[in-house]
Design a protein around this motif. Structure first.
Motif, PDB file in Angstrom:
ATOM      1  N   UNK A  28      -0.953  -1.243 -11.918  1.00 24.73           N
ATOM      2  CA  UNK A  28      -2.089  -1.138 -11.012  1.00 24.73           C
ATOM      3  C   UNK A  28      -2.458   0.325 -10.773  1.00 24.73           C
ATOM      4  N   UNK A  29      -3.725   0.541 -10.547  1.00 27.15           N
ATOM      5  CA  UNK A  29      -4.226   1.900 -10.331  1.00 27.15           C
ATOM      6  C   UNK A  29      -3.689   2.499  -9.048  1.00 27.15           C
ATOM      7  N   UNK A  30      -3.469   1.648  -8.050  1.00 29.06           N
ATOM      8  CA  UNK A  30      -3.002   2.104  -6.742  1.00 29.06           C
ATOM      9  C   UNK A  30      -1.949   1.120  -6.213  1.00 29.06           C
ATOM     10  N   UNK A  31      -0.938   1.662  -5.547  1.00 30.67           N
ATOM     11  CA  UNK A  31       0.149   0.819  -5.017  1.00 30.67           C
ATOM     12  C   UNK A  31       0.489   1.251  -3.599  1.00 30.67           C
ATOM     13  N   UNK A  32       0.724   0.266  -2.745  1.00 31.73           N
ATOM     14  CA  UNK A  32       1.239   0.502  -1.401  1.00 31.73           C
ATOM     15  C   UNK A  32       2.491  -0.350  -1.224  1.00 31.73           C
ATOM     16  N   UNK A  33       3.364   0.066  -0.301  1.00 36.25           N
ATOM     17  CA  UNK A  33       4.611  -0.669  -0.070  1.00 36.25           C
ATOM     18  C   UNK A  33       4.752  -1.012   1.405  1.00 36.25           C
ATOM     19  N   UNK A  34       5.300  -2.193   1.645  1.00 36.82           N
ATOM     20  CA  UNK A  34       5.517  -2.634   3.019  1.00 36.82           C
ATOM     21  C   UNK A  34       6.926  -3.192   3.135  1.00 36.82           C
ATOM     22  N   UNK A  35       7.628  -2.762   4.174  1.00 33.63           N
ATOM     23  CA  UNK A  35       8.992  -3.209   4.414  1.00 33.63           C
ATOM     24  C   UNK A  35       9.056  -3.915   5.764  1.00 33.63           C
ATOM     25  N   UNK A  36      10.146  -4.651   5.987  1.00 31.82           N
ATOM     26  CA  UNK A  36      10.247  -5.476   7.193  1.00 31.82           C
ATOM     27  C   UNK A  36      11.591  -5.289   7.878  1.00 31.82           C
ATOM     28  N   UNK A  37      11.538  -5.120   9.186  1.00 22.41           N
ATOM     29  CA  UNK A  37      12.735  -5.162  10.014  1.00 22.41           C
ATOM     30  C   UNK A  37      12.792  -6.566  10.604  1.00 22.41           C
ATOM     31  N   UNK A  38      13.831  -7.313  10.257  1.00 19.18           N
ATOM     32  CA  UNK A  38      13.912  -8.701  10.727  1.00 19.18           C
ATOM     33  C   UNK A  38      15.231  -8.979  11.458  1.00 19.18           C
ATOM     34  N   UNK A  39      15.835  -7.897  11.958  1.00 19.57           N
ATOM     35  CA  UNK A  39      17.105  -8.047  12.667  1.00 19.57           C
ATOM     36  C   UNK A  39      18.296  -7.950  11.742  1.00 19.57           C
ATOM     37  N   UNK A  40      18.088  -7.480  10.504  1.00 19.12           N
ATOM     38  CA  UNK A  40      19.188  -7.363   9.557  1.00 19.12           C
ATOM     39  C   UNK A  40      20.224  -6.356  10.055  1.00 19.12           C
ATOM     40  N   UNK A  41      21.476  -6.628   9.727  1.00 15.21           N
ATOM     41  CA  UNK A  41      22.575  -5.786  10.206  1.00 15.21           C
ATOM     42  C   UNK A  41      22.495  -4.373   9.635  1.00 15.21           C
ATOM     43  N   UNK A  42      21.983  -4.277   8.417  1.00 14.82           N
ATOM     44  CA  UNK A  42      22.011  -2.983   7.734  1.00 14.82           C
ATOM     45  C   UNK A  42      20.590  -2.443   7.568  1.00 14.82           C
ATOM     46  N   UNK A  43      20.095  -1.825   8.631  1.00 19.10           N
ATOM     47  CA  UNK A  43      18.734  -1.289   8.604  1.00 19.10           C
ATOM     48  C   UNK A  43      18.625  -0.063   7.703  1.00 19.10           C
ATOM     49  N   UNK A  44      19.771   0.400   7.175  1.00 19.58           N
ATOM     50  CA  UNK A  44      19.753   1.525   6.237  1.00 19.58           C
ATOM     51  C   UNK A  44      18.848   1.220   5.052  1.00 19.58           C
TER      52      UNK A  44
END
Length: 223
Positions: A28-44
């Motif tokens: 793709x010519x352009x890319x964006x990324x999205x991440x989620x905090x869902x209460x996971x133990x390892x937010x690292x």
């Protein structure tokens, strides 16, 4: 040839989603990324995802969907629950977070709708997974139709890894020129250890098994 459109990648900073991020950059010519905090133990994992996105030159953001941790009891969000290291008979492993991929893709679609982005990318795989029902091709196809109907849109959910086992995922990362980055800078381990991980959780076992097979086959090709 790259599509002259933008893709939005559901990005956790693990092996699969990182491979998908660079797959999207190649397509793709352009890319964006999205991440989620869902209460996971390892937010690292979110911070590692942020670093990888920066290195790739991709805009990155995090959405808080931690309500999920209040609605389900699983070993990825509950530190008191001992993780299943093998899949139990006749049920799902307790690393299964019900509705997780549905929630992630739904929120990604909402973000995409607001930005005029119709291409969504996720790293789910039916070929090499832990028995999670929300990694299956039938689910992704069904959700794609539902999202289009819900928003009167033409979303296309891309699943580059759907029919690739972990050996083939390693091969793809190598083809994309990011094998070392994926091996050293991603976090797949359910115990929160970057790179090759702890070695004994289900995610590490899948990752290690695929890596050993790929390296063995790659070595034979160079002999």
């Amino acid at each position: 040839m790259k599509q002259k459109e933008t893709a939005l990648v559901c990005f956790s900073g693990g092996q699969d989603s990182t491979t998908c991020l660079f797959w999207a950059l190649a397509h793709f010519e352009s890319v964006q990324a999205i991440s989620f905090v869902y209460g996971q133990k390892h937010s690292l994992e979110v911070e590692m995802a942020r670093k990888i996105a920066k290195k790739a030159g991709v805009p990155f953001e995090v959405l808080d969907v931690s309500l999920m941790a209040q609605l389900t009891d699983n070993s990825l969000t509950n530190p008191e629950l001992k993780m299943d290291e093998e899949k139990p008979e006749n049920t799902y492993p307790n690393t299964f977070v019900p509705g997780r991929n549905m929630v992630f893709l739904t929120f990604a679609a909402i973000v995409g709708f607001q930005r005029g982005i119709r291409h969504l990318v996720t790293g789910v795989s039916q070929a090499d997974f832990s028995g999670y029902p929300d990694c299956r091709d039938t689910f992704i196809r069904s959700l794609n139709v539902s999202l289009n109907l819900a928003m009167d849109a033409q979303f296309e959910i891309h699943t580059p890894l759907m029919w690739r086992d972990k050996e083939a995922v390693w091969a793809l990362s190598d083809e994309l020129g990011v094998f070392d980055l994926v091996r050293q800078e991603t976090l797949t381990c359910y115990n929160g250890i970057p790179g090759d991980g702890c070695g004994h959780c289900p995610a590490c076992k899948l990752r290690r098994n695929g890596l050993e097979k790929y390296l063995s086959h790659r070595h034979k090709k160079t002999e």
